[in-house]
Design an enzyme around this catalytic site. Structure first.
Site, PDB file in Angstrom:
ATOM      1  N   TYR A 184       0.890  -1.170   0.000  1.00  0.00           N
ATOM      2  CA  TYR A 184       0.000   0.000   0.000  1.00  0.00           C
ATOM      3  C   TYR A 184       0.925   1.215   0.000  1.00  0.00           C
ATOM      4  O   TYR A 184       1.619   1.464   0.990  1.00  0.00           O
ATOM      5  CB  TYR A 184      -0.885   0.005   1.241  1.00  0.00           C
ATOM      6  CG  TYR A 184      -1.968  -1.062   1.224  1.00  0.00           C
ATOM      7  CD1 TYR A 184      -3.257  -0.760   0.813  1.00  0.00           C
ATOM      8  CD2 TYR A 184      -1.714  -2.371   1.625  1.00  0.00           C
ATOM      9  CE1 TYR A 184      -4.263  -1.727   0.795  1.00  0.00           C
ATOM     10  CE2 TYR A 184      -2.712  -3.346   1.611  1.00  0.00           C
ATOM     11  CZ  TYR A 184      -3.978  -3.010   1.191  1.00  0.00           C
ATOM     12  OH  TYR A 184      -4.971  -3.964   1.170  1.00  0.00           O
ATOM     13  N   TYR A 207      -6.749  -5.394   9.844  1.00  0.00           N
ATOM     14  CA  TYR A 207      -6.472  -5.881   8.481  1.00  0.00           C
ATOM     15  C   TYR A 207      -6.794  -7.369   8.351  1.00  0.00           C
ATOM     16  O   TYR A 207      -7.389  -7.796   7.355  1.00  0.00           O
ATOM     17  CB  TYR A 207      -5.004  -5.600   8.112  1.00  0.00           C
ATOM     18  CG  TYR A 207      -4.735  -5.801   6.639  1.00  0.00           C
ATOM     19  CD1 TYR A 207      -5.188  -4.888   5.697  1.00  0.00           C
ATOM     20  CD2 TYR A 207      -4.049  -6.926   6.183  1.00  0.00           C
ATOM     21  CE1 TYR A 207      -4.975  -5.080   4.342  1.00  0.00           C
ATOM     22  CE2 TYR A 207      -3.820  -7.131   4.832  1.00  0.00           C
ATOM     23  CZ  TYR A 207      -4.290  -6.195   3.913  1.00  0.00           C
ATOM     24  OH  TYR A 207      -4.073  -6.394   2.569  1.00  0.00           O
TER      25      TYR A 207
END
Ligand code: RFL
Ligand code: PHB
Length: 397
Positions: free
Chosen positions: A203, A388
């Site tokens: 990311y 997550y």
């Protein structure tokens, strides 16, 4: 008009509808799925790639996990990068958990095949699907297929028909409240049969905007870049995409990029959306029909799975124990986990993307400071990692 009967009528053969249908069948609960488009069309939508273990467990329970468990890749870490600074989150160490990289297309194909193997009915290309009398004990759905009109009578209706479906529209406006946030950018995604740039997902936040390096396998990459909302796929040749994507990858991995022709390219708008409540009489909203998140935290499909888990436990109790009072638990249990997922996706989206004029220099400093605060301590990293990999599913009372 031909009339038919089932116990649970499911609208939509996306991952929510297929998973729910297989699980209900395992409990001996009869169900029929009505899907607006063809099976091939459903499989043409390239979407999620990261599955939480809670989702994977449900797929195993549903009896459709063979390919996922052999072909899916377990990922114990995920990387975040800020311009050229790399931060690795070791999910396994921080949470003793991991995620599975396995495509939504593949899991959908596996569930479709299992449904067919068991002889469960899915009506593809069902037009004008319309739920009726959902507040009564005798709800039914009308639809048209190949020029014939049908009436499907049932006890319950599971609205698994995605964000643009008909189910949510069935709940009157004075009963539901819709919460929405639309972000000022889209995600341009490109799929290619090339080796992924990095063993773990990245990311990446840069001064040029956000990028994500994901994958489907060691020979198939899935990459995304943040683009202005006005952009179209035609604005982005493959070469232009690769050049921009490479610039957004951290310097330490940039040179590992292998490019190739795209096999799919699309732009998705980003939004957070939640409808409350998710139950109206004998109609239940499941998955994207009731809520949407931006893809930043990989939560959409995984939130759909927790809805399915709750609804299938409720249906099991209703049919096995004759206890109908538990259906009231659906909306509050599902919504508690949804709001958590919505908050996490919103938070990551906010911190990792470029909001252009919507944020001033002060806001940007606050963003940098906030993300550095979380990533610089073990406690902070744990807070990100546990969200997550996904929070636990809540049980019925
Ligand atoms: P779907 O997949 O939209 O399926 C709904 C189905 O209902 C049908 N339908 C109807 N059928 C009959 N009558 C009608 N009137 C109907 N209207 C619609 C549709 O044809 C369709 O087949 O919803 P479902 O099953 O709830 O599944 C939700 C997921 O698809 C979605 O949450 C995820 O794809 C979101 N998402 C991700 N989620 C993750 O957990 N991890 C990820 O890594 C991830 N990445 C993503 C994503 C979504 C993306 N896009 C395109 C929005 C990446 C992207 C780019
Ligand atoms: C994907 O592989 O498509 C993917 C992975 C992680 C995300 C979103 C999409 O957060």
């Amino acid at each position: 008009m031909q009339t038919r009967k089932t116990q649970v009528a499911i609208i939509g053969a996306g991952p929510s509808g297929l998973l729910l249908g297989l699980l209900l069948d395992k409990q001996g609960i009869d169900n029929v799925i009505l899907e607006r488009v063809t099976g091939d069309y459903v499989l043409g939508r390239i979407r999620a790639g990261v599955l939480e273990q809670g989702f994977a467990k449900l797929v195993r329970e549903a009896g459709a996990a063979e390919n996922m468990d052999t072909l899916g890749e377990v990922h114990d870490s995920v990387m975040f990068s800020f311009n050229d600074e790399e931060v690795m989150l070791n999910l396994k160490e921080l949470t003793d958990d991991s995620v599975i990289v396995y495509g939504q297309v593949d899991i959908t194909r596996d569930m479709m095949a299992e449904r067919e193997k068991r002889g469960l009915e899915t009506v593809y290309e069902a037009n004008d699907v319309q739920p009726h009398d959902v507040k009564s004990d005798n709800p039914y759905i009308t639809y048209e297929k190949d020029g014939f009109e049908y009436r499907l009578e049932c006890d319950y209706i599971a609205g698994c028909d995605g964000f643009h479906g008909v189910s949510r529209q069935t709940i009157p406006d004075d009963v539901k409240t819709e919460y929405e946030k639309v972000y000022p950018f889209g995600w341009l995604g490109l799929m290619s049969d090339t080796k992924p740039i990095n063993p773990e997902l990245i990311y990446a936040t840069t001064d040029r905007g956000f990028a994500l390096a994901s994958m489907r396998s060691q020979t198939r990459s899935r990459y995304y870049i943040q683009v202005p909302l006005e952009d179209t796929v035609e604005d982005w040749s493959d070469d232009k995409f690769w050049a921009e994507f490479k610039k957004r990858m951290p310097a330490g991995v940039r040179d590992n990029l292998i490019t190739g022709p795209s096999i799919e390219k699309s732009i998705v708008p980003t939004r957070s959306f939640i409808c409350e409540p998710l139950q109206y009489g004998n109609l239940f909203l499941v998955g994207d029909a009731g809520h949407i998140v931006p893809p930043t935290g990989a939560k959409g499909l995984n939130l759909a799975a927790s809805d399915v888990s709750t609804l299938y436990k409720i249906m099991t109790r209703v049919y096995k124990e004759g206890d109908k009072t538990c259906i009231e638990q659906y909306s509050p249990i599902a919504l508690r986990r949804i709001w958590n997922g919505v908050r996490f996706s919103w938070w990551l989206t906010d911190l990792l993307h470029d909001f252009g004029d919507q944020k001033d220099e002060f806001d940007k400093k606050m963003e940098t400071s906030e993300i550095q605060y979380f990533l610089s301590s073990e406690e902070g990293r744990k807070v990100i990692a546990e969200q997550y990999v996904g929070l636990a599913f809540e049980d019925l009372k």
